[in-house]
Motif scaffolding. Structure first.
Motif, PDB file in Angstrom:
ATOM      1  N   LEU A 141       0.818  -1.211   0.000  1.00  0.00           N
ATOM      2  CA  LEU A 141       0.000   0.000   0.000  1.00  0.00           C
ATOM      3  C   LEU A 141       0.858   1.271   0.000  1.00  0.00           C
ATOM      4  CD1 LEU A 141      -2.615  -1.130   2.685  1.00  0.00           C
ATOM      5  CD2 LEU A 141      -2.869  -1.181   0.201  1.00  0.00           C
ATOM      6  N   PRO A 144       1.599   4.453  -4.678  1.00  0.00           N
ATOM      7  CA  PRO A 144       0.331   4.758  -5.355  1.00  0.00           C
ATOM      8  C   PRO A 144       0.295   4.301  -6.808  1.00  0.00           C
ATOM      9  CG  PRO A 144       1.076   6.648  -4.081  1.00  0.00           C
ATOM     10  CD  PRO A 144       2.204   5.663  -4.074  1.00  0.00           C
ATOM     11  N   THR A 147      -0.123   0.528  -6.923  1.00  0.00           N
ATOM     12  CA  THR A 147      -1.467   0.188  -6.449  1.00  0.00           C
ATOM     13  C   THR A 147      -2.508   0.456  -7.524  1.00  0.00           C
ATOM     14  OG1 THR A 147      -0.818   0.701  -4.174  1.00  0.00           O
ATOM     15  CG2 THR A 147      -3.178   0.586  -4.637  1.00  0.00           C
ATOM     16  N   THR A 151      -4.907  -2.317  -9.172  1.00  0.00           N
ATOM     17  CA  THR A 151      -6.356  -2.149  -9.112  1.00  0.00           C
ATOM     18  C   THR A 151      -6.972  -2.274 -10.498  1.00  0.00           C
ATOM     19  OG1 THR A 151      -6.170  -0.686  -7.190  1.00  0.00           O
ATOM     20  CG2 THR A 151      -8.218  -0.591  -8.432  1.00  0.00           C
ATOM     21  N   ASP A 184      -7.060   0.746   5.136  1.00  0.00           N
ATOM     22  CA  ASP A 184      -6.066   1.234   4.172  1.00  0.00           C
ATOM     23  C   ASP A 184      -6.217   0.520   2.830  1.00  0.00           C
ATOM     24  OD1 ASP A 184      -5.041   2.814   6.159  1.00  0.00           O
ATOM     25  OD2 ASP A 184      -3.388   1.464   6.665  1.00  0.00           O
ATOM     26  N   ARG A 187      -9.368   1.581   0.943  1.00  0.00           N
ATOM     27  CA  ARG A 187      -9.249   2.944   0.447  1.00  0.00           C
ATOM     28  C   ARG A 187      -8.348   3.004  -0.779  1.00  0.00           C
ATOM     29  NH1 ARG A 187      -6.784   4.956   4.443  1.00  0.00           N
ATOM     30  NH2 ARG A 187      -4.698   4.938   3.488  1.00  0.00           N
ATOM     31  N   GLU A 188      -7.223   2.288  -0.714  1.00  0.00           N
ATOM     32  CA  GLU A 188      -6.260   2.366  -1.805  1.00  0.00           C
ATOM     33  C   GLU A 188      -6.745   1.676  -3.076  1.00  0.00           C
ATOM     34  OE1 GLU A 188      -3.693   4.224  -1.874  1.00  0.00           O
ATOM     35  OE2 GLU A 188      -3.832   4.841   0.220  1.00  0.00           O
ATOM     36  N   GLN A 190      -9.799   1.689  -4.157  1.00  0.00           N
ATOM     37  CA  GLN A 190     -11.154   2.234  -4.143  1.00  0.00           C
ATOM     38  C   GLN A 190     -12.023   1.743  -5.304  1.00  0.00           C
ATOM     39  OE1 GLN A 190     -10.596   6.517  -4.450  1.00  0.00           O
ATOM     40  NE2 GLN A 190      -8.573   6.128  -5.306  1.00  0.00           N
TER      41      GLN A 190
END
Length: 342
Positions: A141, A144, A147, A151, A184, A187-188, A190
């Protein structure tokens, strides 16, 4: 003298994907071999949840995973195991992988991002698209960019029927032992969060390992004697100067590290020193992960390996990654490799 610094293996996309299986210590992991701590009912509850998650493969209909004709309750396509270090998350993740039909893949977050780096995004999708299950251990995490890539990748795979299981990267001595990891994580990721069910696993590190331990460092003369003994035994070992190895790692893509250490039984490193370049440090983390998975002991002279990250790194955004790597370096240099990792 055999050296890792002389190894620059070539590896194909298919070979990288073929390596996406549980580490050797989890080759036979199962729900039955998991030993829950009955002082923490959430551990047995996690096994029940994963049994339910895996049972759906046996009741799927021709209409597909999201078919309205299914007579069982629709389950979310993703499951996230949230818990502290040493409660058996990786064991349970590997057990789920063994239960799933193929094709299926198991790897750390770093291995999947290395796959994207080596093959490119579209080719990675092509390689993984038919998967029934993607297992991601130690979901990172702290980056960014990575991640967001993961995602997007998972979103495309889930849309075609792939299911996903993940754990967090909570290291030893982390504040809260993973207590806030679920928030966490969701959220990451999302864009994908609504696809995941969070399963909390409470408990203590079952190994009761001293996370503040120190990596073993030997005198250079003692290391040379050990190497001589290894030569006489015809052991499959390598000996590298730490600085030379770090320079060489910069010329080899992290996806190739697994092939670089293949068939090595012991790694000897001389003159270990403090790292001040974060790029070098992150390469070392990726390398140590592969060595740890392969359960290859390290003997080293110079600075104890778990002290190679400077103070700025240990207080920065990648500190969890470095803390996990420090723990693994201690295990690799002290002979305390566990029979099962987290």
């Amino acid at each position: 003298m055999p050296r890792l610094g002389e190894r620059s293996p070539e590896i194909t996309g298919a070979e990288i994907v073929a390596e996406l299986v549980p580490p050797p210590q989890f080759e036979h992991a199962s729900f039955e071999s998991y030993r829950p701590d009955h002082d923490y009912p959430s551990q047995l509850g996690a096994v029940d949840k994963l049994h339910t998650f895996s049972a759906l493969w046996s009741v799927q209909r021709p209409g597909g995973f999201f078919s309205r004709s299914r007579k069982v309750k629709a389950e979310l396509p993703g499951i996230y195991l949230d818990g502290g270090f040493g409660v058996g998350k990786t064991h349970l993740l590997a057990a789920l992988w063994h239960e799933a039909p193929g094709p299926k893949y198991f790897g750390t977050f770093i291995e999947y991002t290395a796959l994207v780096g080596a093959l490119g995004y579209q080719e990675t999708i092509t390689q993984l698209r038919s998967a029934k299950l993607i297992c991601i251990d130690e979901f990172e995490l702290d980056d960014p960019g990575d991640t967001m890539v993961m995602t997007r990748l998972l979103g495309e795979l889930v849309s075609t029927g792939t299911r996903v299981a993940a754990t967090s990267n909570t290291p030893p001595n982390s504040l809260g032992e993973g207590r806030f990891a679920a928030a966490d994580f969701l959220r990451e990721i999302q864009a994908m969060s609504s696809n995941f069910e969070t399963v909390r696993i409470d408990g203590l590190d079952y190994r009761r390992r001293n996370a503040s331990g120190q990596a073993t460092s030997v005198e250079k003369e003692d290391l040379e004697h050990m190497v001589t003994v290894l030569q006489k035994r015809h052991s499959n070992f390598t000996e590298d100067n730490f600085g030379a190895l770090m320079r060489h790692l910069g010329t080899v893509h992290p996806s190739k590290y697994v092939k670089m250490i293949r068939d090595v039984e012991i790694i000897a490193l001389t003159d270990v020193f403090l790292l001040t370049d974060q790029t070098d440090a992150l390469r070392l983390v990726a390398f140590i992960d592969r060595v740890y998975d392969a359960e290859i002991p390290i003997i080293a002279s110079g600075l104890p390996l778990n002290e190679v990250f400077d103070a700025e790194m240990m207080s920065g955004g990648y500190r969890k990654k470095y803390q996990r790597s420090q723990s693994r370096m201690v295990a690799l240099t002290t002979g305390e490799l566990p029979p099962h990792a987290d």
